[in-house]
Design an enzyme around this catalytic site. Structure first.
Site, mmCIF file in Angstrom:
data_model
loop_
_atom_site.group_PDB
_atom_site.id
_atom_site.type_symbol
_atom_site.label_atom_id
_atom_site.label_comp_id
_atom_site.label_asym_id
_atom_site.label_seq_id
_atom_site.Cartn_x
_atom_site.Cartn_y
_atom_site.Cartn_z
ATOM 1 N N SER A 33 42.182 -108.902 42.601
ATOM 2 C CA SER A 33 42.066 -110.290 42.962
ATOM 3 C C SER A 33 40.883 -111.099 42.498
ATOM 4 C CB SER A 33 42.410 -110.311 44.422
ATOM 5 O OG SER A 33 41.141 -109.998 44.930
ATOM 6 N N GLY A 85 35.761 -106.854 39.347
ATOM 7 C CA GLY A 85 35.263 -106.828 40.752
ATOM 8 C C GLY A 85 34.873 -105.222 41.015
ATOM 9 N N GLY A 100 42.524 -100.911 43.377
ATOM 10 C CA GLY A 100 43.958 -101.413 42.445
ATOM 11 C C GLY A 100 44.484 -100.168 41.821
ATOM 12 N N GLU A 106 39.206 -99.126 33.879
ATOM 13 C CA GLU A 106 37.960 -99.970 33.979
ATOM 14 C C GLU A 106 36.935 -98.919 33.646
ATOM 15 O OE1 GLU A 106 39.792 -102.082 37.764
ATOM 16 O OE2 GLU A 106 38.671 -100.396 38.308
#
Ligand code: 5RP
Length: 221
Positions: A33, A85, A100, A106
């Site tokens: 998010s 994030g 997530g 990532e």
């Protein structure tokens, strides 16, 4: 629209990360998010960048919807900056990521980038990592064996049910781990055969932490 405080803080951190983008960058983009707020801000300056490399199919889709070109990391080469994030972050710049489920890509994009700018709301800043269950991406056939190894390390692994990563693997969320030495634990878990990636980002942590708080965005480096 009234937003809850942590959403506002995520948004403020995401907006602040735009200051780290330079003209002509191919930007590494995370997932979640907070990263979504960053993508929405990136769209406002899309004319200044050459494209983006996404850490998940979901972020790639959001970038494309904004008309930002999504590039393959193999074609993009080393990146100057990665923005993402975190689920937990310490002042030592160590992170837990993977809430997530995008931890492997990532970690790849973070590794390929010169500078990792981590954006988060204040609730993510912790003294010690581990209250958030540590995500571990695992090859499906190794599930039970890896779970036993994680139990021996003192954790309580739980299968993330109904979830498959973008790479077709499963996630074990490890509860109650005592993460005294994040660099060592990252290495230990990564060495278990069948583990694709552990969501500890300690060996290559963040370079800059932008923490949204009640009175603005704090920059740690
Ligand atoms: C996804 C991640 C995210 O960065 C992490 O879960 C934080 O998400 P959010 O910004 O929604 O709080 O690691 O795999």
């Amino acid at each position: 629209m009234n937003q809850n405080p942590s959403e506002k803080q995520k948004q403020a951190a995401a907006e602040a990360a735009i200051n780290y983008i330079e003209n002509g960058d191919i930007v590494g983009v995370g997932t979640g998010s907070t990263a979504n707020y960053f993508i929405d801000n990136l769209a406002k300056i899309k004319g200044r960048i050459d494209g983006a490399v996404a850490s998940s199919d979901a972020s790639a889709a959001r970038l494309s919807r904004h008309g930002i070109e999504v590039m393959d990391l193999n074609n993009a080469g080393p990146l100057r900056v990665y923005v993402d994030g975190a689920d937990e972050a310490t002042r030592h710049m160590h992170l837990i990521k993977g809430g997530g489920g995008a931890l492997t890509r990532e970690k790849i994009v973070a590794e390929a980038s010169e500078k990792f700018v981590c954006i988060a709301d204040h609730s993510k800043l912790v003294g010690r990592l581990g209250s958030f269950p540590l995500p571990v991406e695992v090859i499906p056939m190794a599930r039970s064996m890896v779970a036993r190894a994680l139990t021996r390390l003192g954790g309580q692994p739980q299968l993330r049910t109904g979830f498959s990563t973008d790479n077709g693997n499963i996630i074990l969320d490890v509860h109650h781990l005592d993460i005294l030495n994040p660099v060592e634990m990252e290495q230990q878990i990564n060495q278990i055969p069948g583990v694709v990636t552990v969501g500890l980002f300690a060996r290559r942590g963040a370079d800059i932490l932008l923490i949204g708080g009640q009175s603005g965005v704090e920059t740690l480096s």
